[in-house]
Write an enzyme that holds these catalytic residues in place. Sequence first.
Site, short mmCIF file in Angstrom:
data_model
loop_
_atom_site.label_atom_id
_atom_site.label_comp_id
_atom_site.label_asym_id
_atom_site.label_seq_id
_atom_site.Cartn_x
_atom_site.Cartn_y
_atom_site.Cartn_z
CE LYS A 4 21.81 23.51 12.50
NZ LYS A 4 20.43 22.99 12.48
NE ARG A 60 17.66 22.98 9.54
CZ ARG A 60 18.26 21.79 9.52
NH1 ARG A 60 17.55 20.68 9.61
NH2 ARG A 60 19.56 21.72 9.43
CD GLN A 86 13.46 17.58 13.89
OE1 GLN A 86 12.59 17.84 13.06
NE2 GLN A 86 14.33 18.50 14.26
CG ASP A 111 9.38 7.35 21.29
OD1 ASP A 111 9.61 8.48 20.82
OD2 ASP A 111 10.20 6.74 22.02
CB VAL A 112 11.90 2.55 21.58
CG1 VAL A 112 12.10 1.83 20.26
CG2 VAL A 112 12.78 3.79 21.66
CG ASP A 148 21.01 4.30 5.76
OD1 ASP A 148 21.37 4.81 6.85
OD2 ASP A 148 21.80 3.73 5.00
CE LYS A 187 14.16 -5.52 7.32
NZ LYS A 187 13.69 -6.89 7.30
N1 LIG Z 1 17.58 15.54 8.81
C1 LIG Z 1 17.51 16.62 9.52
O1 LIG Z 1 17.46 17.72 9.02
C2 LIG Z 1 17.48 16.49 11.01
C3 LIG Z 1 17.42 17.64 11.82
C4 LIG Z 1 17.34 17.48 13.20
C5 LIG Z 1 17.34 16.22 13.75
N2 LIG Z 1 17.43 15.14 12.92
C6 LIG Z 1 17.43 13.77 13.44
O2 LIG Z 1 16.11 13.46 13.86
C7 LIG Z 1 16.17 12.49 14.89
C8 LIG Z 1 15.30 12.93 16.06
O3 LIG Z 1 15.83 14.11 16.66
P1 LIG Z 1 15.07 14.79 17.88
O4 LIG Z 1 15.72 16.10 18.13
O5 LIG Z 1 13.60 14.71 17.67
O6 LIG Z 1 15.46 13.77 19.07
P2 LIG Z 1 14.66 13.51 20.41
O7 LIG Z 1 15.64 12.89 21.35
O8 LIG Z 1 13.93 14.72 20.84
O9 LIG Z 1 13.57 12.42 20.00
C9 LIG Z 1 13.89 11.14 19.57
C10 LIG Z 1 12.77 10.19 19.98
O10 LIG Z 1 12.97 8.94 19.31
C11 LIG Z 1 12.71 7.89 20.22
N3 LIG Z 1 13.37 6.70 19.71
C12 LIG Z 1 14.63 6.25 19.93
N4 LIG Z 1 14.84 5.12 19.22
C13 LIG Z 1 13.69 4.87 18.54
C14 LIG Z 1 13.27 3.88 17.63
N5 LIG Z 1 14.07 2.89 17.26
N6 LIG Z 1 12.00 3.95 17.14
C15 LIG Z 1 11.15 4.93 17.51
N7 LIG Z 1 11.50 5.90 18.36
C16 LIG Z 1 12.75 5.87 18.86
C17 LIG Z 1 13.18 8.42 21.56
O11 LIG Z 1 12.59 7.71 22.62
C18 LIG Z 1 12.73 9.88 21.47
O12 LIG Z 1 11.42 10.05 21.96
C19 LIG Z 1 17.66 12.33 15.22
O13 LIG Z 1 18.17 11.22 14.54
C20 LIG Z 1 18.28 13.59 14.67
O14 LIG Z 1 19.64 13.42 14.34
C21 LIG Z 1 17.49 15.26 11.59
#
Ligand SMILES: NC(=O)c1ccc[n+]([C@@H]2O[C@H](COP(=O)([O-])OP(=O)(O)OC[C@H]3O[C@@H](n4cnc5c(N)ncnc54)[C@H](O)[C@@H]3O)[C@@H](O)[C@H]2O)c1
Length: 326
Positions: free
Chosen positions: A73, A116, A144, A166-167, A234, A238
């Site tokens: 990927k 996934r 997510q 959400d912010v 992280d 905290k």
């Molecule tokens: N660990 C994994 O397997 C995995 C896989 C995919 C994505 N991710 C991570 O998950 C996170 C979300 O991805 P996504 O595709 O849903 O992004 P997204 O942009 O669709 O959603 C993120 C949301 O978080 C909000 N946000 C921003 N800062 C914030 C805060 N401090 N507190 C609360 N909300 C806040 C935004 O307004 C937005 O609505 C990213 O960090 C991404 O890298 C992790």
Amino acid sequence: MNSLGNVLYLSRAEIDTLKISMTEVINVVEEAFREKSKEKVETPPKPGVHPQKDAFIHAMPAYMPKMRVAGVKWVSGFPENPKRGLPYISGLLILNDVETGFPICVMDCTWITAKRTGAATAVAAKYLAREDSKTFGILGCGVQGRSNLEALITVCKNLEEVRAYDVNAENLGRYVEEMTIRHGVRVVPVNSPKKAVENCDIVVTAGPILKNPKPVIEASWFKDGGFACALDFDSYWKPEAMYSMDKFCTDDIEQLKYYRQQEYFRDIPEVYAELSEIISGKTHGRENSRERIMSMNLGLAIEDMATAKLIYEKAKKTGVGTKLPL
Ligand SMILES: NC(=O)c1ccc[n+]([C@@H]2O[C@H](COP(=O)([O-])OP(=O)(O)OC[C@H]3O[C@@H](n4cnc5c(N)ncnc54)[C@H](O)[C@@H]3O)[C@@H](O)[C@H]2O)c1
């Protein structure tokens, strides 16, 4: 077809038409973790390039002999994209024939990445959350936030209430409206991270991944007996909150070590076990109703390949996709 054969191209819209259920994704992701526990899979830590601050483009290869699937990927996350009206995550996934190495399929990877990751949270929750978990706190109501709720509802049959933070007020409002209609659970918007954590049986953080995190979640906010899954490294928790866990788990210790070398995760507790060890019964998951448990899910290419195989087989069977000559 030329002498080198064809690749099947699958767009996001075509993948959507296959109507693969979250239950199917959860099942293949769980199977991938079981294969991992046998140490027969190849899933090296993801190398990446970083064209913008806090942005990444990662290469995620994996091979699973039992599922007969290999591929990579190539996924990016650009935090400024939402301001441009674009999704944060984009990318492609290539599947290769395990006999010849030839590419056989190229597909959009955003459906897979959403589903996934939710499925991996749900598999972790099956073994680490209390069975009677009723309340779910979500911080970050984007892609997510949606797929994690969909997956958790599939495995946690007692979920009644979602506390969403959400912010971005607009994103929060849309999430509450959509999720209420879609899942028929009570979805309550809250105005602080604390309110999305305290008294919640399951907490998922899905905000941005920050190399220099400014975490806010305190140990005292998190309920005894709770299960937390961090998808944003992280960035939200905290160190003292992570150290307050009775069991601190992850999906892949090697990958966690790799990220530490890249200067992420500067202060985290020792890992109790990998999810694959718990799922396969090599070690215990939750042992009582008071344990505080966290899983740091970094996201593994085996989850992607297991899901991609499901998509590829279904697309072939139903004739979906475009054949392109190599
Ligand atoms: N660990 C994994 O397997 C995995 C896989 C995919 C994505 N991710 C991570 O998950 C996170 C979300 O991805 P996504 O595709 O849903 O992004 P997204 O942009 O669709 O959603 C993120 C949301 O978080 C909000 N946000 C921003 N800062 C914030 C805060 N401090 N507190 C609360 N909300 C806040 C935004 O307004 C937005 O609505 C990213 O960090 C991404 O890298 C992790």
